[in-house]
Design a protein around this motif. Structure first.
Motif, mmCIF file in Angstrom:
data_model
loop_
_atom_site.group_PDB
_atom_site.id
_atom_site.type_symbol
_atom_site.label_atom_id
_atom_site.label_comp_id
_atom_site.label_asym_id
_atom_site.label_seq_id
_atom_site.Cartn_x
_atom_site.Cartn_y
_atom_site.Cartn_z
ATOM 1 N N LEU A 28 8.021 -3.937 -5.749
ATOM 2 C CA LEU A 28 7.689 -2.911 -4.782
ATOM 3 C C LEU A 28 6.575 -2.046 -5.341
ATOM 4 N N ASN A 29 5.561 -1.826 -4.543
ATOM 5 C CA ASN A 29 4.463 -0.978 -4.957
ATOM 6 C C ASN A 29 4.931 0.469 -5.003
ATOM 7 N N ARG A 30 4.925 1.056 -6.188
ATOM 8 C CA ARG A 30 5.418 2.417 -6.334
ATOM 9 C C ARG A 30 4.343 3.465 -6.086
ATOM 10 N N GLY A 31 3.179 3.067 -5.662
ATOM 11 C CA GLY A 31 2.101 4.026 -5.514
ATOM 12 C C GLY A 31 2.395 5.108 -4.484
ATOM 13 N N VAL A 32 3.191 4.828 -3.481
ATOM 14 C CA VAL A 32 3.511 5.784 -2.428
ATOM 15 C C VAL A 32 5.019 5.928 -2.352
ATOM 16 N N GLU A 33 5.481 7.155 -2.429
ATOM 17 C CA GLU A 33 6.914 7.397 -2.308
ATOM 18 C C GLU A 33 7.368 7.086 -0.879
ATOM 19 N N LYS A 34 8.571 6.553 -0.758
ATOM 20 C CA LYS A 34 9.108 6.178 0.547
ATOM 21 C C LYS A 34 10.434 6.882 0.779
ATOM 22 N N LEU A 35 10.581 7.427 1.970
ATOM 23 C CA LEU A 35 11.812 8.112 2.350
ATOM 24 C C LEU A 35 12.907 7.089 2.611
ATOM 25 N N THR A 56 10.603 6.407 -6.224
ATOM 26 C CA THR A 56 9.720 7.064 -7.181
ATOM 27 C C THR A 56 8.330 6.460 -7.132
ATOM 28 N N SER A 57 7.356 7.249 -7.532
ATOM 29 C CA SER A 57 5.971 6.776 -7.579
ATOM 30 C C SER A 57 5.531 6.649 -9.032
ATOM 31 N N ALA A 58 4.415 6.002 -9.225
ATOM 32 C CA ALA A 58 3.945 5.735 -10.584
ATOM 33 C C ALA A 58 3.654 7.017 -11.360
ATOM 34 N N ASP A 59 3.298 8.110 -10.648
ATOM 35 C CA ASP A 59 2.921 9.341 -11.340
ATOM 36 C C ASP A 59 4.024 10.392 -11.279
ATOM 37 N N ARG A 60 5.262 9.974 -11.018
ATOM 38 C CA ARG A 60 6.364 10.922 -10.914
ATOM 39 C C ARG A 60 6.657 11.563 -12.260
ATOM 40 N N GLU A 61 6.960 12.864 -12.241
ATOM 41 C CA GLU A 61 7.313 13.569 -13.464
ATOM 42 C C GLU A 61 8.644 13.040 -13.992
ATOM 43 N N ASP A 297 3.393 3.966 11.342
ATOM 44 C CA ASP A 297 3.120 2.929 10.349
ATOM 45 C C ASP A 297 3.705 3.274 8.976
ATOM 46 N N GLU A 298 4.116 4.503 8.761
ATOM 47 C CA GLU A 298 4.731 4.857 7.484
ATOM 48 C C GLU A 298 6.039 4.099 7.312
ATOM 49 N N VAL A 299 6.242 3.520 6.162
ATOM 50 C CA VAL A 299 7.457 2.762 5.884
ATOM 51 C C VAL A 299 8.591 3.732 5.540
ATOM 52 N N VAL A 300 9.651 3.700 6.345
ATOM 53 C CA VAL A 300 10.862 4.484 6.091
ATOM 54 C C VAL A 300 12.013 3.502 5.933
ATOM 55 N N LEU A 301 12.793 3.681 4.904
ATOM 56 C CA LEU A 301 13.855 2.739 4.564
ATOM 57 C C LEU A 301 15.207 3.273 5.009
#
Length: 364
Positions: A28-35, A56-61, A297-301
């Motif tokens: 899964l591409n973590r570049g964009v956080e998904k709800l 989580t995204s790639a730049d998450r704290e 178009d936003e992916v919501v899970l």
């Protein structure tokens, strides 16, 4: 592409809690956080919940664990949302956040059967809504039983295990119906009774979990032949261990859902394919019924469903188990305290536990 390990709370029965289960990997591409949205309205007299988290995204704290910072890919709760349940008569009910990411609709709100319901979620200027669903008209009943066996289980050729089975009376309906079964467990855990001047026993300890999280029983009434009104379903299997030394409940919910919800869970089942856990589903390609109102178009899970439920409980005691079970927490004066598992010392060592007796514990 990186690999994301997801833990997703499904519609939990009787109590809502996180389960310690194996996780499966899925690209899964973590570049964009998904709800991630999971929730259910039903006909039962109980509090209803909507669970919100995000990938989580790639730049998450990193997270602070209490002692040090850690990096992980687990979804994190969404705590800044305003959540509403709305029906097609324009009645709106606000949900309160009772735990991080866990929003509650109190049982005092009556769910009508003649109107549709959807969830509305407001997060940082964005509005998300599910497709309206109406409560199904029919649900069947379960006659639940159990069988103890010894044989091959999890590639072990000689394991003692229990099977939870239901002889199902199917819904009496001329219209198509769609069923899912949810099974959870609860058992009493005997903490070690260490001698003390007051002869005070340790507190009660009740532990909750899922006996077979990789199994997702589904049934479509579209495949039923004329005149057939019953079915047999294997609902769960788990190994026999120390949790069977005392009363051990299995709580079974037969959940009547919409066609769209059935299709969603069928896709989840295809992905899990009995190799992982439905609580760790890889949901990237499994879009549910929630979408961003301004950006479809936003992916919501996840999925928000309206269901009709019938429920049954069954329990075992130590006398029912035909196998020897060793007692891991029995006190011995020669045994140093460091030799006891931590779960023998404190109920809180179980992730999903309480000292409070469930209100239904002695109903049977």
């Amino acid at each position: 592409m990186s690999r994301l390990k997801l833990y997703i709370g499904v519609f939990v029965t009787l109590v809502l809690f996180n389960s310690c289960v194996d996780q499966i990997d899925f690209p899964l591409n973590r570049g964009v956080e998904k709800l991630i949205v999971f929730g259910q309205l039903n006909n039962l007299d109980e509090d209803k919940f909507v669970m919100l988290s995000e990938t989580t995204s790639a730049d998450r704290e990193p997270l602070f664990s209490g002692q040090y910072l850690v990096l992980n890919d687990l979804p994190r709760p969404v705590t800044t949302a305003n959540v509403f349940v709305v029906n097609t008569q324009n009645q709106r009910f606000s949900l309160n956040q009772v735990e991080p990411g866990k929003y509650m609709l109190p049982r005092s709100v009556q769910i009508r059967e003649d109107v549709g319901y959807f969830v509305e979620i407001q997060i940082e200027g964005k509005t998300y809504r599910s497709e309206p669903e109406q409560m199904p008209a029919a649900v069947g009943t379960d006659e639940v039983s159990y069988e103890f066996s010894r044989g091959v289980f999890d590639n072990d050729p000689d394991r003692a295990f229990i099977s939870i089975i239901s002889d199902v009376t199917l819904p009496d309906s001329d219209n198509p119906y769609y069923l899912r079964w949810d099974v959870d467990e609860a058992y009493y855990w005997n903490l070690t009774f260490f001698p003390n001047p007051f002869n005070r026993a340790p507190p009660d300890c009740y532990v909750f979990g899922f006996p077979d999280p990789e199994r997702l029983p589904l049934f479509s009434g579209e495949s039923v032949r004329a005149g057939v009104n019953s079915s047999s379903q294997l609902l769960a299997q788990r190994i026999v261990d120390e949790s069977f030394l005392s009363r051990h409940y299995f709580n079974v919910r037969q959940v009547s859902i919409s066609r769209d919800a059935f299709r969603y869970w069928s896709r989840v089942k295809d992905l899990v394919n009995n190799t992982g856990s439905v609580f760790d589903i890889p949901p990237a390609p499994v879009r549910g019924n929630v979408q961003n109102s301004a950006n479809p178009d936003e992916v919501v899970l996840g999925y928000f469903e309206v269901a009709r439920i019938s429920q049954e409980r069954i329990y075992t005691t130590r006398a029912d188990v035909p196998f020897f079970i060793s007692e891991v927490c029995t006190y011995s004066p020669e045994r140093p305290i460091t030799d006891y598992p931590v779960t023998c010392l404190r109920c809180s060592e179980f992730p999903n536990s309480t000292n409070d007796t469930p209100h239904w514990w002695f109903d049977q």
